[in-house]
Design a protein around this motif. Sequence first.
Motif, PDB file in Angstrom:
ATOM      1  N   VAL A   3      53.037 -19.252 -79.915  1.00 18.32           N
ATOM      2  CA  VAL A   3      51.651 -19.140 -79.465  1.00 18.32           C
ATOM      3  C   VAL A   3      50.856 -20.226 -80.181  1.00 18.32           C
ATOM      4  CG1 VAL A   3      49.615 -17.651 -79.433  1.00 18.32           C
ATOM      5  CG2 VAL A   3      51.889 -16.659 -79.082  1.00 18.32           C
ATOM      6  N   GLU A   4      50.021 -20.923 -79.415  1.00 17.11           N
ATOM      7  CA  GLU A   4      49.214 -21.998 -80.003  1.00 17.11           C
ATOM      8  C   GLU A   4      47.740 -21.741 -79.727  1.00 17.11           C
ATOM      9  OE1 GLU A   4      50.505 -25.767 -78.528  1.00 17.11           O
ATOM     10  OE2 GLU A   4      52.549 -25.508 -79.266  1.00 17.11           O
ATOM     11  N   VAL A   5      46.908 -22.252 -80.619  1.00 15.55           N
ATOM     12  CA  VAL A   5      45.461 -22.186 -80.434  1.00 15.55           C
ATOM     13  C   VAL A   5      45.074 -23.384 -79.581  1.00 15.55           C
ATOM     14  CG1 VAL A   5      43.209 -22.187 -81.566  1.00 15.55           C
ATOM     15  CG2 VAL A   5      45.145 -21.016 -82.634  1.00 15.55           C
ATOM     16  N   THR A   6      44.321 -23.140 -78.508  1.00 18.36           N
ATOM     17  CA  THR A   6      43.897 -24.224 -77.613  1.00 18.36           C
ATOM     18  C   THR A   6      42.678 -24.946 -78.195  1.00 18.36           C
ATOM     19  OG1 THR A   6      42.463 -22.753 -76.324  1.00 18.36           O
ATOM     20  CG2 THR A   6      44.750 -22.973 -75.591  1.00 18.36           C
ATOM     21  N   ALA A   7      42.330 -26.061 -77.601  1.00 18.58           N
ATOM     22  CA  ALA A   7      41.196 -26.868 -78.083  1.00 18.58           C
ATOM     23  C   ALA A   7      39.884 -26.094 -78.055  1.00 18.58           C
ATOM     24  CB  ALA A   7      41.073 -28.141 -77.247  1.00 18.58           C
ATOM     25  N   ASP A   8      39.748 -25.178 -77.109  1.00 16.74           N
ATOM     26  CA  ASP A   8      38.488 -24.412 -77.025  1.00 16.74           C
ATOM     27  C   ASP A   8      38.551 -23.091 -77.786  1.00 16.74           C
ATOM     28  OD1 ASP A   8      40.211 -23.049 -75.378  1.00 16.74           O
ATOM     29  OD2 ASP A   8      38.919 -23.084 -73.611  1.00 16.74           O
ATOM     30  N   GLY A   9      39.584 -22.909 -78.625  1.00 16.81           N
ATOM     31  CA  GLY A   9      39.662 -21.720 -79.469  1.00 16.81           C
ATOM     32  C   GLY A   9      40.419 -20.562 -78.847  1.00 16.81           C
ATOM     33  N   GLY A  10      40.985 -20.749 -77.666  1.00 11.66           N
ATOM     34  CA  GLY A  10      41.773 -19.696 -77.034  1.00 11.66           C
ATOM     35  C   GLY A  10      43.197 -19.710 -77.555  1.00 11.66           C
ATOM     36  N   LEU A  11      44.027 -18.871 -76.968  1.00 15.66           N
ATOM     37  CA  LEU A  11      45.442 -18.838 -77.314  1.00 15.66           C
ATOM     38  C   LEU A  11      46.252 -19.148 -76.061  1.00 15.66           C
ATOM     39  CD1 LEU A  11      45.772 -15.571 -79.455  1.00 15.66           C
ATOM     40  CD2 LEU A  11      45.710 -17.928 -80.274  1.00 15.66           C
ATOM     41  N   SER A  12      47.363 -19.855 -76.246  1.00 11.00           N
ATOM     42  CA  SER A  12      48.265 -20.099 -75.115  1.00 11.00           C
ATOM     43  C   SER A  12      49.686 -19.819 -75.574  1.00 11.00           C
ATOM     44  CB  SER A  12      48.141 -21.532 -74.605  1.00 11.00           C
ATOM     45  OG  SER A  12      48.646 -22.448 -75.547  1.00 11.00           O
ATOM     46  N   ALA A  32      33.763 -17.413 -81.198  1.00 10.96           N
ATOM     47  CA  ALA A  32      34.642 -18.413 -81.804  1.00 10.96           C
ATOM     48  C   ALA A  32      35.351 -17.885 -83.042  1.00 10.96           C
ATOM     49  CB  ALA A  32      33.837 -19.657 -82.153  1.00 10.96           C
ATOM     50  N   THR A  33      35.455 -16.560 -83.162  1.00 11.36           N
ATOM     51  CA  THR A  33      36.114 -16.008 -84.355  1.00 11.36           C
ATOM     52  C   THR A  33      37.612 -16.288 -84.305  1.00 11.36           C
ATOM     53  OG1 THR A  33      36.396 -13.865 -83.277  1.00 11.36           O
ATOM     54  CG2 THR A  33      34.428 -14.153 -84.631  1.00 11.36           C
ATOM     55  N   GLU A  34      38.198 -16.282 -85.486  1.00 12.63           N
ATOM     56  CA  GLU A  34      39.628 -16.562 -85.586  1.00 12.63           C
ATOM     57  C   GLU A  34      40.441 -15.390 -85.029  1.00 12.63           C
ATOM     58  OE1 GLU A  34      42.682 -17.413 -89.215  1.00 12.63           O
ATOM     59  OE2 GLU A  34      40.702 -18.360 -89.309  1.00 12.63           O
ATOM     60  N   TRP A  35      41.579 -15.703 -84.414  1.00 12.67           N
ATOM     61  CA  TRP A  35      42.452 -14.677 -83.829  1.00 12.67           C
ATOM     62  C   TRP A  35      43.214 -13.962 -84.932  1.00 12.67           C
ATOM     63  CZ3 TRP A  35      42.340 -13.509 -78.720  1.00 12.67           C
ATOM     64  CH2 TRP A  35      41.735 -14.428 -77.862  1.00 12.67           C
ATOM     65  N   VAL A  40      47.948 -12.431 -81.828  1.00 15.47           N
ATOM     66  CA  VAL A  40      48.927 -13.490 -81.610  1.00 15.47           C
ATOM     67  C   VAL A  40      50.302 -12.885 -81.284  1.00 15.47           C
ATOM     68  CG1 VAL A  40      50.148 -15.419 -82.699  1.00 15.47           C
ATOM     69  CG2 VAL A  40      47.675 -15.151 -83.040  1.00 15.47           C
ATOM     70  N   ARG A  41      50.709 -11.871 -82.070  1.00 12.85           N
ATOM     71  CA  ARG A  41      51.989 -11.204 -81.815  1.00 12.85           C
ATOM     72  C   ARG A  41      51.981 -10.506 -80.452  1.00 12.85           C
ATOM     73  NH1 ARG A  41      51.454  -9.703 -87.234  1.00 12.85           N
ATOM     74  NH2 ARG A  41      50.900  -7.580 -86.652  1.00 12.85           N
ATOM     75  N   LEU A  42      50.865  -9.881 -80.124  1.00 14.02           N
ATOM     76  CA  LEU A  42      50.747  -9.190 -78.842  1.00 14.02           C
ATOM     77  C   LEU A  42      50.860 -10.187 -77.681  1.00 14.02           C
ATOM     78  CD1 LEU A  42      50.250  -6.526 -77.373  1.00 14.02           C
ATOM     79  CD2 LEU A  42      47.804  -6.950 -77.565  1.00 14.02           C
ATOM     80  N   LEU A  43      50.197 -11.313 -77.780  1.00 16.97           N
ATOM     81  CA  LEU A  43      50.277 -12.331 -76.728  1.00 16.97           C
ATOM     82  C   LEU A  43      51.707 -12.862 -76.607  1.00 16.97           C
ATOM     83  CD1 LEU A  43      48.929 -14.008 -74.560  1.00 16.97           C
ATOM     84  CD2 LEU A  43      48.391 -15.710 -76.304  1.00 16.97           C
ATOM     85  N   ASN A  44      52.373 -13.044 -77.719  1.00 15.02           N
ATOM     86  CA  ASN A  44      53.758 -13.493 -77.703  1.00 15.02           C
ATOM     87  C   ASN A  44      54.646 -12.479 -76.976  1.00 15.02           C
ATOM     88  OD1 ASN A  44      55.662 -15.460 -78.333  1.00 15.02           O
ATOM     89  ND2 ASN A  44      56.318 -14.354 -80.161  1.00 15.02           N
ATOM     90  N   ASN A  45      54.458 -11.192 -77.250  1.00 19.18           N
ATOM     91  CA  ASN A  45      55.224 -10.135 -76.569  1.00 19.18           C
ATOM     92  C   ASN A  45      54.911 -10.092 -75.069  1.00 19.18           C
ATOM     93  OD1 ASN A  45      56.507  -9.360 -78.917  1.00 19.18           O
ATOM     94  ND2 ASN A  45      55.060  -7.713 -79.369  1.00 19.18           N
ATOM     95  N   VAL A  46      53.636 -10.236 -74.745  1.00 20.97           N
ATOM     96  CA  VAL A  46      53.236 -10.245 -73.337  1.00 20.97           C
ATOM     97  C   VAL A  46      53.883 -11.428 -72.616  1.00 20.97           C
ATOM     98  CG1 VAL A  46      51.260 -10.618 -71.782  1.00 20.97           C
ATOM     99  CG2 VAL A  46      51.091  -8.962 -73.653  1.00 20.97           C
ATOM    100  N   ALA A  47      53.892 -12.583 -73.248  1.00 19.04           N
ATOM    101  CA  ALA A  47      54.484 -13.777 -72.635  1.00 19.04           C
ATOM    102  C   ALA A  47      55.983 -13.574 -72.397  1.00 19.04           C
ATOM    103  CB  ALA A  47      54.241 -14.997 -73.520  1.00 19.04           C
ATOM    104  N   ARG A  48      56.684 -13.002 -73.355  1.00 21.45           N
ATOM    105  CA  ARG A  48      58.124 -12.738 -73.174  1.00 21.45           C
ATOM    106  C   ARG A  48      58.362 -11.749 -72.039  1.00 21.45           C
ATOM    107  NH1 ARG A  48      58.926 -12.732 -79.114  1.00 21.45           N
ATOM    108  NH2 ARG A  48      58.627 -10.498 -78.972  1.00 21.45           N
TER     109      ARG A  48
END
Length: 131
Positions: A3-12, A32-35, A40-48
Amino acid sequence: GAVEVTADGGLSAPLLFGSVVIGMVVVNREDATEWEDMAVRLLNNVARTLAVAAALDQKQQVASVLQAEQLRRVMSESLHQVKNPLTALRTFGKLLLRRLDQHDTVNRELAKDIIIQRSASQPLPLDTAPH
């Protein structure tokens, strides 16, 4: 997939199936708060999970196409196998009619019935067999 932080502060996160990227998941939020690590772990699981679901869906679509093609081929071959003897029957009926004596009315009527019955069965539905 990382998972990476995008230029606009999102996650991909990439949707990986094996080593192939089949898509991306991008998450944005208004502040603009930090993730948090949990997000991050949840997004990684969702992506898988999405990657596996997408791959299974694609596999099912391919299987459906193959199954439909196989069914079409079997139907075509079956209809061709039925059509050949019926065509032969009509041809033999015509030959018989030509060879019978003009005064042999009983057998001439039988030969005519063979020809008529064969002609009544045309066209065969779904007949896509090569001729």
